[in-house]
Design a protein around this motif. Structure first.
Motif, mmCIF file in Angstrom:
data_model
loop_
_atom_site.group_PDB
_atom_site.id
_atom_site.type_symbol
_atom_site.label_atom_id
_atom_site.label_comp_id
_atom_site.label_asym_id
_atom_site.label_seq_id
_atom_site.Cartn_x
_atom_site.Cartn_y
_atom_site.Cartn_z
ATOM 1 N N UNK A 155 103.297 44.483 -12.581
ATOM 2 C CA UNK A 155 104.631 44.380 -11.994
ATOM 3 C C UNK A 155 105.222 43.024 -12.377
ATOM 4 N N UNK A 156 104.468 41.977 -12.151
ATOM 5 C CA UNK A 156 104.898 40.631 -12.497
ATOM 6 C C UNK A 156 103.714 39.694 -12.499
ATOM 7 N N UNK A 157 103.875 38.559 -13.150
ATOM 8 C CA UNK A 157 102.810 37.568 -13.298
ATOM 9 C C UNK A 157 103.282 36.249 -12.705
ATOM 10 N N UNK A 158 102.429 35.625 -11.902
ATOM 11 C CA UNK A 158 102.715 34.305 -11.346
ATOM 12 C C UNK A 158 101.657 33.326 -11.838
ATOM 13 N N UNK A 159 102.103 32.168 -12.330
ATOM 14 C CA UNK A 159 101.190 31.124 -12.797
ATOM 15 C C UNK A 159 101.558 29.840 -12.075
ATOM 16 N N UNK A 160 100.642 29.335 -11.263
ATOM 17 C CA UNK A 160 100.878 28.110 -10.507
ATOM 18 C C UNK A 160 99.882 27.045 -10.940
ATOM 19 N N UNK A 161 100.299 25.796 -10.837
ATOM 20 C CA UNK A 161 99.386 24.710 -11.178
ATOM 21 C C UNK A 161 100.110 23.386 -11.244
ATOM 22 N N UNK A 162 99.402 22.336 -10.897
ATOM 23 C CA UNK A 162 99.975 21.002 -10.954
ATOM 24 C C UNK A 162 100.092 20.534 -12.405
ATOM 25 N N UNK A 163 100.795 19.434 -12.616
ATOM 26 C CA UNK A 163 100.940 18.869 -13.955
ATOM 27 C C UNK A 163 99.571 18.526 -14.530
ATOM 28 N N UNK A 278 115.595 41.919 -6.699
ATOM 29 C CA UNK A 278 115.904 43.277 -7.133
ATOM 30 C C UNK A 278 115.104 43.667 -8.375
ATOM 31 N N UNK A 279 114.948 42.742 -9.303
ATOM 32 C CA UNK A 279 114.162 43.035 -10.512
ATOM 33 C C UNK A 279 112.697 43.243 -10.143
ATOM 34 N N UNK A 280 112.171 42.393 -9.251
ATOM 35 C CA UNK A 280 110.775 42.527 -8.839
ATOM 36 C C UNK A 280 110.517 43.851 -8.133
ATOM 37 N N UNK A 281 111.453 44.264 -7.296
ATOM 38 C CA UNK A 281 111.271 45.486 -6.511
ATOM 39 C C UNK A 281 111.481 46.759 -7.326
ATOM 40 N N UNK A 282 112.387 46.709 -8.306
ATOM 41 C CA UNK A 282 112.780 47.927 -9.020
ATOM 42 C C UNK A 282 112.224 48.016 -10.443
ATOM 43 N N UNK A 283 111.675 46.929 -10.951
ATOM 44 C CA UNK A 283 111.345 46.890 -12.374
ATOM 45 C C UNK A 283 110.071 47.587 -12.787
ATOM 46 N N UNK A 284 109.185 47.880 -11.854
ATOM 47 C CA UNK A 284 107.863 48.386 -12.231
ATOM 48 C C UNK A 284 107.947 49.681 -13.040
ATOM 49 N N UNK A 285 108.617 50.684 -12.538
ATOM 50 C CA UNK A 285 108.666 51.988 -13.208
ATOM 51 C C UNK A 285 109.423 51.928 -14.524
ATOM 52 N N UNK A 286 110.300 50.926 -14.654
ATOM 53 C CA UNK A 286 111.135 50.834 -15.857
ATOM 54 C C UNK A 286 110.612 49.793 -16.846
ATOM 55 N N UNK A 287 109.434 49.222 -16.567
ATOM 56 C CA UNK A 287 108.786 48.265 -17.462
ATOM 57 C C UNK A 287 109.626 47.018 -17.710
#
Length: 372
Positions: A155-163, A278-287
């Motif tokens: 669905x989406x990718x999150x990348x977190x990290x300090x400098x 809106x993109x996060x919620x609706x984007x999965x089925x539409x890639x």
């Protein structure tokens, strides 16, 4: 009696030997967490097995007992077993009690399950990143030696990290890999590593111009997100007419999310957050996917509705309750064995192909053409 297995496990111990090894470790180290009770007093039993095709071991208490079967006991067992099993196995951290029923006498009718994966996380070493990316099977994203993400389920990718945590280095790896699997647009408010990569790859990039204000730049970003949302709507209409319709993957990559969302006009920020949601919620089925990078993912950086939709979660750098509280709010990261160095941390892939638990992460090491 149950049938004993004598298969070799990782060239180390067979099932019976491994059970005896774990039992001895817990007898010696549990102490006050089990009120001094041990297997010698018939207080518990250890059994190596599978639950729903996941390997691990059962801690079977004999109840009633003079110790409590609770989260404190679970954490104590994890702390002991995660070290004594390393490096033959990586014990997967649980957020809550993993209680399974057993078809046995009422005194031993339930057990705590501790899942594991064989071996430890191993870093990919890639001699030519562009060549490696071009040879991957369609919609497959290798993360480690034994972890591959199916992009059709992202669905989406999150990348977190300090400098200095290796965030930009890993993002460059993702950009190279994703560019072979679909269409990209890169949004880089700091005009840094992603912009330079995109320039060389001929990928569309948005970054602030010297003669434009920050509010002007974020408005430009909002226009691009609005275009992406229109793609989502168009594809939804196509799916309505043909549910088997397949679409090219479209990745919206935003680096340094905090640099976009802090210090801008409320109306522009609200529009930015609304479009992301809106993109996060609706984007999965539409890639149509979001790939978001930020030093942290608190509510000032991203709406909760977006964070809850992201299903590939990566935390790099220093790992503690403070740094993991946004991506892994229910996780106590203590006693997870994480290698030291840049590009290490935690990953969780929430789909039907991976264990739900958080894994230690070692990001790929790669070389670009020309030795970079």
């Amino acid at each position: 009696m149950r049938e004993e297995k004598v298969e070799e496990i990782q060239g180390f111990l067979n099932t019976r030997e491994l059970e005896a090894y774990l039992t001895q470790a817990l007898n010696m180290a549990l102490g006050s967490d089990a009120d001094g009770e041990t297997s010698y007093t018939n207080a518990f039993e250890i059994r190596v097995t599978k639950v729903d095709d996941t390997e691990g071991f059962l801690f079977i208490p004999r109840l009633p007992a003079n110790y409590r079967v609770d989260r404190q006991l679970m954490e104590a067992i994890y702390a002991i077993a995660s070290i004594v099993l390393y490096p033959q196995y990586t014990l997967l951290k649980q957020n809550n009690l993993y209680l399974v029923p057993l078809n046995e006498d009422i005194h031993t009718a339930r057990a705590l399950f501790f899942p594991w994966k064989k071996g430890i996380s191993k870093r990919l070493v890639i001699t030519d990143l562009a060549s490696f990316a071009s040879k991957q099977t369609s919609q497959q994203l290798p993360i480690m030696d034994n972890v591959i993400v199916n992009l059709n389920k992202v669905v989406g990718i999150a990348i977190a990290g300090n400098s200095g945590s290796g965030k930009s280095y890993f993002l460059t790896y993702l950009l190279e890999m994703l560019s072979e699997q679909g269409k990209l647009i890169v949004i880089d408010p700091k005009m840094d590593t992603p912009s330079r990569w995109a320039k060389g790859a001929g990928i569309k990039t948005l970054f602030p111009a010297s003669n434009r204000s920050k509010a002007d730049f974020v408005s430009q970003v909002n226009e691009e997100l609005s275009n992406a949302l229109n793609i989502v709507y168009e594809r939804q209409r196509e799916l309505y007419n043909n549910s088997n319709k397949d679409f090219e993957h479209y990745y919206i990559v935003i680096d340094e999310l905090l640099a976009l969302s802090e210090g801008i006009n409320k109306a522009i920020k609200d529009a930015f957050f609304s479009l992301l949601s809106q993109i996060a919620l609706l984007g999965r089925a539409t890639h149509v996917h979001l790939v978001l990078c930020s030093q942290r993912f608190d509510n000032t950086a991203i709406p909760l509705s977006v964070r809850e939709q992201l299903n590939v979660l990566i935390q790099l750098g220093n790992i503690s309750k403070r740094t993991t509280q946004f991506l892994f709010p229910d996780l106590d990261p203590s006693n997870i064995v994480i290698p030291l160095g840049k590009g290490t941390g935690l990953i969780q892939v929430i789909d039907s192909e991976h264990p739900y638990q958080v894994l230690p992460l070692l990001c790929p090491t790669y070389y670009l053409k020309g030795g970079g």
